[in-house]
Every structure is written in structure tokens, then in C-alpha cells.
Design an enzyme around this catalytic site. Structure first.
Site, PDB file in Angstrom:
ATOM      1  N   ARG A  87       0.850  -1.184   0.000  1.00  4.18           N
ATOM      2  CA  ARG A  87       0.000   0.000   0.000  1.00  4.18           C
ATOM      3  C   ARG A  87       0.885   1.233   0.000  1.00  4.18           C
ATOM      4  NH1 ARG A  87      -3.644  -2.538  -1.511  1.00  4.18           N
ATOM      5  NH2 ARG A  87      -5.732  -2.777  -0.653  1.00  4.18           N
TER       6      ARG A  87
ATOM      7  N   GLU B 123      -3.801   7.349  -4.819  1.00  2.00           N
ATOM      8  CA  GLU B 123      -4.201   6.776  -6.112  1.00  2.00           C
ATOM      9  C   GLU B 123      -5.494   7.417  -6.597  1.00  2.00           C
ATOM     10  OE1 GLU B 123      -4.274   2.503  -5.752  1.00  2.00           O
ATOM     11  OE2 GLU B 123      -2.254   2.476  -4.946  1.00  2.00           O
TER      12      GLU B 123
ATOM     13  N   HIS C  30      -1.496  -0.158  -9.938  1.00  6.18           N
ATOM     14  CA  HIS C  30      -2.129  -1.035  -8.929  1.00  6.18           C
ATOM     15  C   HIS C  30      -2.754  -2.274  -9.585  1.00  6.18           C
ATOM     16  CE1 HIS C  30      -4.161  -1.063  -4.704  1.00  6.18           C
ATOM     17  NE2 HIS C  30      -3.942  -2.290  -5.141  1.00  6.18           N
TER      18      HIS C  30
END
Ligand code: DGY
Length: 327
Positions: A246, A275, A293
Site C-alpha cells: 500500500r 491513487e 495497482h
């Protein structure tokens, strides 16, 4: 009396086959645009459905639960599509009577593959090589052209030796003859450590000794900003940082400075602090590989994640224990 189907909201589109199966058993409310829900849409979902299936793009904050509670929360279950759940304020969700589940296990192999992809791409400069050809700049082979770093036989430091960290260690040790060192909340059982050739060390020693450091810890208050300027300064100058965990685990601005000042040699990132925003400075760096991602993004894995979340829904509505309860 007619048995009403439970109402379930999917905050994003799921693989078609899984949505179709879900629609047989539930009154399914789908997100037609597949755009990330706003706070208002999440509030609305909590008030209109028996279960909400969120994912990483849904900020289920204390404010969202408070706003929903004012109107009356109908949902009793959050069946998260994904293993990571740092986007959900667990304490608020639980205080409002919701159970929470996630999808562990099914995305282990896919995510480890992306970590290894990033590691190889950074070390072997494959992103740069690709860009060279596509830009029409390749002048042909010569002995000193685009020299890179060999991976085989090097030392891999793993931070967070859970399922994904262990899967990467297995690939790296058995596939590339890498020495594995790791730091983790819990050391591996001896037999597994032996199989992976993995040595347990304090974090600072892992950072100091590794040629590659790969992050696999969940985002929790304890791991937030774990990799900051000081941690980066403790890494080898030639080292490469890989993050498929993360964005919160790394202080992004400190990483940018460390790369700019050659404190470390490179980074391979699949996750970011905010993000989908990726700092321009990172985008301008040749020694950085950036992916959107996509760790769990295989057909097989996204279907398995959907089925895992579905198994949690089925268990909940059949009054059975939840297979993947959190908290
Ligand atoms: C996960 O499962 O945690 C992926 O990163 C998507 O949320």
C-alpha cells in the site's frame, strides 16, 4: 409468503461471470458507470442495501458511517473485494453493527508475480529498454549498452512475511537463487524458513543488507510511513525498493528525495499514497518502474476474489460463520 432476496450493492463492476452468479441469489445493485463511488454514494449504499461490497477505491470513513447512521444504516455486512481493507474505518463500521470480510489467499500468486515483475524490470532496466525501441532511439548492440544489475544470487529483503511475502520469497529463492532475509511481526515456522532459505532479522538489518527490499506488510497504524527518509537512508546505495503493498507504507515525498539524491538506486511501485495520482517527479525518473495497482489483476484472480467475496455473502445470509471475517 414470498421470500425477498437480500439487496447487495457492488461499488464497482466485477467480472461478468461472478456478477451473473450473484444476480441469481441477490437483488444486485451494480455501478453502471464503474466510476469510484463518492462519499454520498457510499452513504446511500449503506442505507439501501443489506450488504455492500466495497473495494480499495471506496473511502469508508467515520464520516461516511456517521452520515449513513443519520438516515438509518440498513447494511449489516461489508464484503470487501480485496485483501487490503485500510480504506475502511473498521472501528466505525463495527460500532455501527457491520461485519466485515475480505478476500485473502486468492491473490497471493498474482501479487507475488507483480512484485517479481517490478524487481526484474527495475534491475534489468526493461522499461527503459522498451522506451528506447518505441522512441526509435536504439542504435544496435554494443558491449557497454544499457548495462543493468543481475538478480540471480542477490539478497532480497522482505518486509512482512505473510502469504504474499512468502510466495515472493519462494519464487526468488528457488527461481533465482536469492538469499532471503526478512522482518515480520511473526517469524516463519522453522520448516518454512528452511524451505525458503529465509533468515529473520530486525527491520534495520534487513534494510541495510538487502539488494532489493520488497514491502508486503498490510497498511495499519503501525506500518503507516514505515519507509521514511531515515529508513531509506539505512538502505544500500545500490538497493531497489519494491512496493506492491500500500502507498501508505512509504512516505512518497521521502522516496522521491531519496531517488533524486541517489540514496537508493531505484524503485518499482504498484501502489501510491493518493491513487490514482502518481507524482510527476516519479514519472520523470528513468530508474523507477510504475504500474497502475495491478498486483491482483489477472482474469483468474479477479474471478477468485469475486467468488471469495460471494462465499462471504452466502455465509452471512445463511447464518453460517463468515469464512474471512475481519476484526
Ligand atoms: C487488495 O486486494 O488489497 C488489492 O490491492 C486491491 O484492493
Amino acid at each position: 409468503m414470498k421470500n425477498e432476496k437480500p439487496v447487495v450493492v457492488l461499488t464497482r463492476r466485477w467480472p461478468e461471470s461472478v456478477e451473473a452468479e450473484l444476480a441469481e441469489q441477490y437483488t444486485l445493485i451494480r455501478n453502471a458507470t464503474d466510476e469510484a463511488f463518492t462519499a454520498d454514494e457510499l452513504t446511500e449504499a449503506l442505507t439501501q442495501a443489506d450488504a455492500v461490497c466495497p473495494t480499495v477505491t471506496d473511502g469508508l470513513t467515520a464520516d461516511v458511517f456517521a452520515a449513513a447512521a443519520q438516515k438509518g444504516i440498513r447494511a449489516k455486512l461489508l464484503a470487501n473485494f480485496g485483501v487490503g481493507y485500510n480504506h475502511i474505518d473498521l472501528a466505525s463500521a463495527q460500532a455501527h453493527g457491520l461485519s466485515i470480510t475480505n478476500t485473502p489467499g486468492v491473490l497471493t500468486a498474482a501479487t507475488a508475480e507483480i512484485a517479481m515483475t517490478l524487481l526484474l524490470m527495475c534491475a534489468r532496466r526493461t522499461g527503459e529498454g522498451e522506451r528506447l525501441i518505441r522512441n526509435g532511439d536504439w542504435q544496435g548492440w554494443h558491449p557497454t549498452h544499457m548495462l543493468s544489475t543481475q538478480v540471480t544470487g542477490k539478497t532480497l529483503g522482505i518486509v512482512g512475511m505473510g502469504r504474499i511475502g512468502s510466495a515472493l520469497a519462494r519464487q526468488a529463492h528457488h527461481g533465482f537463487g536469492m538469499r532471503i532475509i526478512y522482518s515480520s511481526r511473526t517469524p516463519l515456522p522453522e520448516s518454512v524458513a528452511l524451505e525458503l532459505g529465509a533468515e529473520f532479522l530486525p527491520l534495520n538489518e534487513v534494510l541495510a543488507a538487502a539488494d532489493f527490499v520488497s514491502l508486503h506488510c498490510p497498511a495499519t497504524p503501525e506500518t503507516r510511513n514505515l519507509i521514511d527518509a531515515q529508513a531509506l537512508a539505512g538502505m544500500r546505495k545500490e538497493a531497489i525498493l519494491i512496493n506492491t503493498a500500500r502507498g501508505d507504507v512509504v512516505v512518497e515525498s521521502d522516496l522521491i528525495q531519496a531517488l533524486k539524491n541517489s540514496v537508493i538506486a531505484g524503485a518499482g511501485l504498484d501502489v501510491y499514497a493518493h491513487e490514482p495520482s502518481v507524482p510527476d517527479e516519479l514519472q520523470g525518473m528513468e530508474q523507477v518502474v510504475l504500474l497502475p495497482h495491478m498486483g491482483s489483476g489477472t482474469q483468474e484472480t479477479r474471478q477468485a476474489m469475486g467468488r471469495c467475496a460471494m462465499a462471504n455473502l452466502h455465509a452471512y445470509f445463511a447464518n453460517r460463520p463468515l469464512p474471512n471475517a475481519i476484526g
